[in-house]
Design a protein around this motif. Structure first.
Motif, PDB file in Angstrom:
ATOM      1  N   LYS A 273     -43.205  -8.806 -69.522  1.00 14.70           N
ATOM      2  CA  LYS A 273     -43.433  -9.662 -71.083  1.00 14.70           C
ATOM      3  C   LYS A 273     -44.774 -10.339 -70.214  1.00 14.70           C
ATOM      4  CE  LYS A 273     -43.179 -14.826 -70.280  1.00 14.70           C
ATOM      5  NZ  LYS A 273     -44.625 -15.435 -70.281  1.00 14.70           N
ATOM      6  N   SER A 281     -47.801  -5.772 -77.632  1.00 18.17           N
ATOM      7  CA  SER A 281     -46.456  -5.378 -77.920  1.00 18.17           C
ATOM      8  C   SER A 281     -46.847  -4.386 -78.967  1.00 18.17           C
ATOM      9  CB  SER A 281     -46.082  -6.778 -78.279  1.00 18.17           C
ATOM     10  OG  SER A 281     -46.391  -6.593 -79.794  1.00 18.17           O
ATOM     11  N   LEU A 310     -39.527 -11.902 -76.253  1.00 14.23           N
ATOM     12  CA  LEU A 310     -39.488 -11.480 -77.629  1.00 14.23           C
ATOM     13  C   LEU A 310     -39.160 -12.141 -78.586  1.00 14.23           C
ATOM     14  CD1 LEU A 310     -38.617  -7.417 -76.812  1.00 14.23           C
ATOM     15  CD2 LEU A 310     -40.998  -8.775 -76.690  1.00 14.23           C
ATOM     16  N   THR A 311     -40.766 -11.689 -79.970  1.00 15.61           N
ATOM     17  CA  THR A 311     -40.083 -12.196 -81.067  1.00 15.61           C
ATOM     18  C   THR A 311     -39.182 -11.453 -81.939  1.00 15.61           C
ATOM     19  OG1 THR A 311     -42.048 -11.487 -81.854  1.00 15.61           O
ATOM     20  CG2 THR A 311     -41.811 -13.617 -80.925  1.00 15.61           C
ATOM     21  N   LYS A 312     -39.018 -11.570 -83.258  1.00 11.75           N
ATOM     22  CA  LYS A 312     -38.127 -10.373 -83.481  1.00 11.75           C
ATOM     23  C   LYS A 312     -38.475  -9.411 -84.513  1.00 11.75           C
ATOM     24  CE  LYS A 312     -35.161 -10.123 -88.244  1.00 11.75           C
ATOM     25  NZ  LYS A 312     -34.816 -11.104 -89.118  1.00 11.75           N
ATOM     26  N   GLU A 313     -40.336 -10.052 -84.780  1.00  9.95           N
ATOM     27  CA  GLU A 313     -41.468  -8.841 -85.268  1.00  9.95           C
ATOM     28  C   GLU A 313     -41.402  -7.325 -83.905  1.00  9.95           C
ATOM     29  OE1 GLU A 313     -45.893  -8.559 -87.067  1.00  9.95           O
ATOM     30  OE2 GLU A 313     -44.687 -10.097 -86.298  1.00  9.95           O
ATOM     31  N   GLN A 314     -41.416  -8.419 -82.563  1.00  6.94           N
ATOM     32  CA  GLN A 314     -41.782  -7.699 -81.542  1.00  6.94           C
ATOM     33  C   GLN A 314     -40.818  -7.029 -81.395  1.00  6.94           C
ATOM     34  OE1 GLN A 314     -42.612 -10.780 -79.173  1.00  6.94           O
ATOM     35  NE2 GLN A 314     -45.161 -10.549 -79.109  1.00  6.94           N
ATOM     36  N   LYS A 315     -39.274  -7.210 -81.767  1.00  5.97           N
ATOM     37  CA  LYS A 315     -37.739  -6.919 -81.294  1.00  5.97           C
ATOM     38  C   LYS A 315     -37.998  -4.847 -82.132  1.00  5.97           C
ATOM     39  CE  LYS A 315     -36.207 -10.327 -79.493  1.00  5.97           C
ATOM     40  NZ  LYS A 315     -34.637 -11.204 -79.292  1.00  5.97           N
TER      41      LYS A 315
END
Length: 340
Positions: A273, A281, A310-315
């Motif tokens: 984080k 990221s 984490l957002t879906k995009e970051q994952k």
């Protein structure tokens, strides 16, 4: 992370047939090893963070082991043999649609490359072959260049002089970093923790914690300004130092291998984080550091999937997009991986 204690399509690139691509979105694992349990003294358990993990004291009168220095209620068991490791690891790769950078070590270049053959034949198109040139005793420089030119080596990894009590700026490594810069070979370097217990569980090892400071990477970055580089284990636990390097050197990436399954999840999340909150990221790469524990792979994936911040995009960036950019995959490569 654990230093060793004791086909044409696959070589050319990641060329999976679209018809066999899985529905699951692809993952790039930047940190795998073509290992056998014999490298680690035989089959054995290790702790993973699908449950609580603790690092208790060990009496100095006792001979420390990984199993003593990291304890948990339900450790995972390693593969029983090289063949079992290949079978189980490649099965995991197919199940989770993984493409991996795989490192092997040998007495010379030929044996190092030959060691990878069984892995690449077991999962055609799923591996990018890598080598740590600094750890091969008899390495012909011209042969190394030839192997890069014809695609038998795609990455230098895991370059890990920390296990030899040296910094990445050691003079003996200069020719390899210069070659990587000249030929645009991506380089993965080890900075951070070794196995639980460090040198205490590796008799004869010269591993030192202080040799893993990310700030010691700076002279190398200055000397080789075009070097494409990622820091394995993100220099943990020296997160602030790693952030300082990332901020000043935008070409540097980090991977999260082994930290994402071998440390208590809350501890790993705190570190991850901090990188995300600091704005990095887009430069975090997924890795498993799979050695001889195939069951660590889904735990490493789960740890990222369940990260609440984490957002879906970051994952997706961590699992695939960042590595695809770093490795300079073509649009055709990316389409194949997605079954298009």
């Amino acid at each position: 992370m654990f230093k060793r204690i004791t086909a044409a399509c696959a070589l050319a690139g990641l060329c999976l047939n679209p018809a066999s691509a899985k529905a699951r979105p692809p993952i790039i694992d930047m940190h795998m090893h073509a290992s056998t349990p014999d490298d680690y003294g035989g089959p054995q358990t290790v702790c993973a963070n699908n449950g609580p993990v603790e690092f208790p004291p060990v009496d100095p009168r006792e001979e420390a082991t990984v199993q003593m220095t990291a304890v948990c209620p339900a450790p995972i068991m390693s593969a029983a043999s090289l063949e079992d490791n290949i079978r189980r690891t490649t099965k995991m790769m197919e199940r989770y649609n993984i493409y991996g950078v795989i490192d092997s070590e040998g007495d010379d270049l030929a044996s190092s490359l030959a060691w990878q053959t069984a892995w690449m034949e077991a999962a055609p198109g799923r591996f990018l072959p890598a080598i740590d040139p600094s750890d091969v005793a008899r390495l012909n420089f011209n042969a190394l260049k030839s192997a890069i030119d014809d695609g038998r080596i795609r990455v230098f990894a895991e370059v890990s002089p920390q296990y030899d009590g040296e910094l990445l700026t050691a003079e003996r490594l200069d020719d390899y970093f210069a070659l990587a810069e000249e030929l645009d070979v991506p380089v993965g370097v080890h900075l951070g923790e070794g196995p639980p217990g460090g040198a205490s569980v590796m008799p004869g090892s010269l591993y030192q914690v202080r040799m893993g400071n990310p700030l010691d990477l700076e002279p190398l970055l200055i000397k080789y300004p075009k070097l494409r580089i990622y820091v394995m284990h993100y220099g943990s636990p020296m997160v602030e130092e790693m952030i300082a390097i990332l901020y000043s050197y935008p070409r540097v990436y980090i991977d999260v291998a082994q930290n994402n399954w071998g440390f208590p999840r809350a501890h790993f999340y705190d570190q991850l984080k901090r990188f995300v909150d600091a704005g990095f990221s887009k430069r975090i790469l997924f890795g498993s550091d799979q050695m001889i524990w195939p069951d660590a792979i889904p735990i490493a994936i789960e740890t990222i999937e369940k990260a609440p911040f984490l957002t879906k995009e970051q994952k997706r960036d961590i699992f695939y997009n960042n590595a695809a950019r770093f490795l300079r995959f073509s649009e055709e490569d990316i389409a194949r991986h997605h079954g298009e």
